[in-house]
Design a protein around this motif. Structure first.
Motif, PDB file in Angstrom:
ATOM      1  N   THR A  52       0.690  -1.711   0.027  1.00  0.00           N
ATOM      2  CA  THR A  52      -0.216   0.112   0.059  1.00  0.00           C
ATOM      3  C   THR A  52       0.608   1.166   0.232  1.00  0.00           C
ATOM      4  O   THR A  52       0.145   2.473  -0.249  1.00  0.00           O
ATOM      5  CB  THR A  52      -0.998   0.023   1.068  1.00  0.00           C
ATOM      6  N   ALA A  53       2.435   1.102   0.454  1.00  0.00           N
ATOM      7  CA  ALA A  53       2.950   1.944   0.374  1.00  0.00           C
ATOM      8  C   ALA A  53       2.882   3.258  -0.886  1.00  0.00           C
ATOM      9  O   ALA A  53       2.788   4.914  -0.739  1.00  0.00           O
ATOM     10  CB  ALA A  53       4.600   2.211   0.347  1.00  0.00           C
ATOM     11  N   ASP A  54       2.515   2.338  -2.550  1.00  0.00           N
ATOM     12  CA  ASP A  54       2.422   3.649  -3.204  1.00  0.00           C
ATOM     13  C   ASP A  54       1.263   3.864  -3.679  1.00  0.00           C
ATOM     14  O   ASP A  54       1.208   3.701  -5.053  1.00  0.00           O
ATOM     15  CB  ASP A  54       3.963   3.159  -4.188  1.00  0.00           C
ATOM     16  N   LEU A  55       0.232   3.372  -3.252  1.00  0.00           N
ATOM     17  CA  LEU A  55      -1.110   3.538  -3.804  1.00  0.00           C
ATOM     18  C   LEU A  55      -1.269   5.322  -4.052  1.00  0.00           C
ATOM     19  O   LEU A  55      -1.171   6.075  -2.944  1.00  0.00           O
ATOM     20  CB  LEU A  55      -2.044   3.339  -2.705  1.00  0.00           C
ATOM     21  N   LYS A  56      -2.196   5.766  -4.662  1.00  0.00           N
ATOM     22  CA  LYS A  56      -1.595   6.932  -5.469  1.00  0.00           C
ATOM     23  C   LYS A  56      -3.643   7.247  -5.558  1.00  0.00           C
ATOM     24  O   LYS A  56      -4.517   8.569  -5.297  1.00  0.00           O
ATOM     25  CB  LYS A  56      -2.120   7.263  -7.015  1.00  0.00           C
ATOM     26  N   SER A  57      -4.649   6.210  -5.264  1.00  0.00           N
ATOM     27  CA  SER A  57      -5.813   6.459  -4.678  1.00  0.00           C
ATOM     28  C   SER A  57      -6.321   4.676  -4.422  1.00  0.00           C
ATOM     29  O   SER A  57      -6.394   4.550  -4.605  1.00  0.00           O
ATOM     30  CB  SER A  57      -7.044   7.150  -6.323  1.00  0.00           C
ATOM     31  N   ASP A 157      -6.887   5.106   5.038  1.00  0.00           N
ATOM     32  CA  ASP A 157      -5.770   5.438   4.620  1.00  0.00           C
ATOM     33  C   ASP A 157      -5.336   3.620   4.186  1.00  0.00           C
ATOM     34  O   ASP A 157      -4.081   3.391   5.421  1.00  0.00           O
ATOM     35  CB  ASP A 157      -5.021   6.311   4.963  1.00  0.00           C
ATOM     36  N   PRO A 158      -5.505   2.873   3.542  1.00  0.00           N
ATOM     37  CA  PRO A 158      -4.857   2.158   4.094  1.00  0.00           C
ATOM     38  C   PRO A 158      -3.114   1.803   4.323  1.00  0.00           C
ATOM     39  O   PRO A 158      -2.765   0.569   4.576  1.00  0.00           O
ATOM     40  CB  PRO A 158      -5.128   0.912   2.356  1.00  0.00           C
ATOM     41  N   ALA A 159      -2.902   3.071   3.883  1.00  0.00           N
ATOM     42  CA  ALA A 159      -1.353   2.009   4.532  1.00  0.00           C
ATOM     43  C   ALA A 159      -1.001   2.414   5.310  1.00  0.00           C
ATOM     44  O   ALA A 159      -0.202   2.466   5.747  1.00  0.00           O
ATOM     45  CB  ALA A 159      -0.280   3.076   3.134  1.00  0.00           C
ATOM     46  N   LEU A 160      -1.704   3.768   5.879  1.00  0.00           N
ATOM     47  CA  LEU A 160      -1.991   4.336   7.638  1.00  0.00           C
ATOM     48  C   LEU A 160      -2.069   2.967   8.274  1.00  0.00           C
ATOM     49  O   LEU A 160      -1.629   2.639   9.213  1.00  0.00           O
ATOM     50  CB  LEU A 160      -2.763   5.570   7.828  1.00  0.00           C
ATOM     51  N   ASN A 161      -3.573   2.302   8.292  1.00  0.00           N
ATOM     52  CA  ASN A 161      -3.363   1.526   8.765  1.00  0.00           C
ATOM     53  C   ASN A 161      -2.876   0.361   8.949  1.00  0.00           C
ATOM     54  O   ASN A 161      -2.735  -0.786   9.751  1.00  0.00           O
ATOM     55  CB  ASN A 161      -5.388   1.251   8.573  1.00  0.00           C
ATOM     56  N   ALA A 162      -2.781  -0.532   7.596  1.00  0.00           N
ATOM     57  CA  ALA A 162      -1.331  -1.510   7.371  1.00  0.00           C
ATOM     58  C   ALA A 162      -0.286  -0.920   8.296  1.00  0.00           C
ATOM     59  O   ALA A 162      -0.116  -2.090   8.573  1.00  0.00           O
ATOM     60  CB  ALA A 162      -0.814  -2.141   5.742  1.00  0.00           C
ATOM     61  N   LYS A 163      -0.133   0.057   8.560  1.00  0.00           N
ATOM     62  CA  LYS A 163       1.348   0.167   8.494  1.00  0.00           C
ATOM     63  C   LYS A 163       2.039  -0.179  10.374  1.00  0.00           C
ATOM     64  O   LYS A 163       2.624  -0.572  11.247  1.00  0.00           O
ATOM     65  CB  LYS A 163       2.129   2.109   8.344  1.00  0.00           C
ATOM     66  N   MET A 164       0.101   0.475  10.991  1.00  0.00           N
ATOM     67  CA  MET A 164       0.033   0.400  12.517  1.00  0.00           C
ATOM     68  C   MET A 164      -0.193  -0.976  12.689  1.00  0.00           C
ATOM     69  O   MET A 164      -0.094  -1.534  13.568  1.00  0.00           O
ATOM     70  CB  MET A 164      -1.402   1.544  12.933  1.00  0.00           C
ATOM     71  N   LEU A 165      -1.216  -1.780  12.232  1.00  0.00           N
ATOM     72  CA  LEU A 165      -1.067  -2.954  12.034  1.00  0.00           C
ATOM     73  C   LEU A 165      -0.079  -4.438  12.433  1.00  0.00           C
ATOM     74  O   LEU A 165       0.067  -4.784  12.830  1.00  0.00           O
ATOM     75  CB  LEU A 165      -1.993  -4.168  10.748  1.00  0.00           C
ATOM     76  N   THR A 166       1.492  -3.711  11.652  1.00  0.00           N
ATOM     77  CA  THR A 166       2.111  -4.025  11.611  1.00  0.00           C
ATOM     78  C   THR A 166       2.839  -3.974  12.914  1.00  0.00           C
ATOM     79  O   THR A 166       3.701  -4.877  13.713  1.00  0.00           O
ATOM     80  CB  THR A 166       3.237  -4.103  10.358  1.00  0.00           C
ATOM     81  N   ALA A 167       2.156  -3.843  14.408  1.00  0.00           N
ATOM     82  CA  ALA A 167       2.717  -3.280  15.782  1.00  0.00           C
ATOM     83  C   ALA A 167       2.768  -4.293  16.551  1.00  0.00           C
ATOM     84  O   ALA A 167       2.637  -5.061  17.106  1.00  0.00           O
ATOM     85  CB  ALA A 167       2.324  -1.955  16.047  1.00  0.00           C
ATOM     86  N   SER A 168       1.301  -5.244  16.061  1.00  0.00           N
ATOM     87  CA  SER A 168       0.760  -6.565  16.789  1.00  0.00           C
ATOM     88  C   SER A 168       1.943  -7.385  17.198  1.00  0.00           C
ATOM     89  O   SER A 168       2.584  -8.318  15.701  1.00  0.00           O
ATOM     90  CB  SER A 168      -0.838  -7.393  16.085  1.00  0.00           C
ATOM     91  N   LYS A 169       1.791  -8.320  18.360  1.00  0.00           N
ATOM     92  CA  LYS A 169       1.893  -9.333  18.906  1.00  0.00           C
ATOM     93  C   LYS A 169       1.825 -10.092  18.210  1.00  0.00           C
ATOM     94  O   LYS A 169       2.150 -11.151  18.591  1.00  0.00           O
ATOM     95  CB  LYS A 169       3.356  -9.082  20.302  1.00  0.00           C
TER      96      LYS A 169
END
Length: 285
Positions: A52-57, A157-169
């Protein structure tokens, strides 16, 4: 925007300052420390973040149910968001529901660093269908740097959400499911907000922490559905039982990287929101 603020704006939308590539604070990294072993589910979340890092829309439907001070508020909306080259957003929420009552919703457009709102109560006061606020005005009125937040829609924003979810242990695979005709893999887990915020840049983390300190939130449950291209198709977030604030929200992603047309309302239909009585108290964020 009391209904919206009671829901998503209290959580993810207020952490939604997405960094411009190569500018501003350095964002947190998703890369594991040397010697740290990731589970298959954690690796899947990392791939979703990368994809999702390079999504345009993107386009999505949103729904949220929140309970604040014993009062429940429910809303649903349709969102179109252009992330690049210049951020722009259109959000339509037809109605806001509270116990025994359904009130008119709102329409929101963000473009050129200006938020446009179409809300019946504000329109009556302004004498025009739309009112506008620049991000600079909103920052001054709310005390929160909303430059880059854009709107209530930024939380999706899927990029924001996906990044935050990587914090899950504790993320784990639930199974496979078909959503809207698309085959997906369903993952489930929890994450600490302090860990999730570490994925953001320093300035964004500081502003978000101010909000979270007020809400008392420290942990969220989530579900994530990822398609064969490692793109998120659905994300749900919920506060755990016993939390001070009760929140359940869902984001269904309809498509990615398709052109979206977002234009500001005609100037003749817009009033200056900062000239209204109580300006800033009913604005997004």
């Amino acid at each position: 925007m009391a209904g919206a603020a009671a829901g998503l704006a209290l959580t993810v939308s207020l952490t939604g300052c997405r960094m411009d590539e190569g500018k501003g604070d350095a964002a947190g990294t998703d890369k594991p420390a040397k010697g740290v072993h990731l589970t298959a589910a954690q690796e899947a979340l990392g791939k979703a973040s990368d994809s999702t890092a390079d999504l345009k829309s993107f386009r999505a439907t949103l729904s949220t149910s929140s309970v604040v001070s014993g009062r429940q508020t429910d809303l649903k909306g349709d969102l179109a968001f252009r992330l690049k080259p210049d951020p722009a957003m259109k959000l339509d929420v037809p109605a806001i529901k509270t116990p025994g009552k359904t009130t008119d919703g709102f329409h929101e457009v963000f473009t050129d660093d200006t938020v446009y709102l179409k809300v019946p109560a504000l329109a009556k006061q302004a004498g025009k269908p739309w009112v506008s606020f620049t991000t600079a005005e909103l920052s001054k009125a709310t005390g929160v740097d909303v430059k880059g937040l854009e709107s209530q829609g930024r939380q999706a924003d899927p990029a924001l959400n996906a990044k935050m979810l990587t914090a899950s242990k504790d993320v784990h695979k639930v199974g496979t499911e078909t959503l809207g005709g698309v085959s997906t893999t369903h993952y489930q887990g929890t994450f600490a907000l302090s860990d999730a915020l570490s994925k953001l840049g320093a300035q964004q983390r500081e502003e978000a922490q101010k909000i979270f300190n007020q809400t008392g939130l420290d942990k969220l449950n989530f579900n994530l559905w990822i398609d064969g291209k490692q793109l998120p198709r659905k994300i749900t977030l919920a506060t755990p039982p016993g939390a001070k604030l009760k929140l359940d929200t869902a984001m269904n992603y309809l498509d990615f990287n398709k052109p979206v047309s977002i234009k500001a309302p005609a100037k003749s239909q817009v009033a200056d929101g900062m000239k209204l009585k109580g300006a800033g108290s009913n604005t997004p964020g």
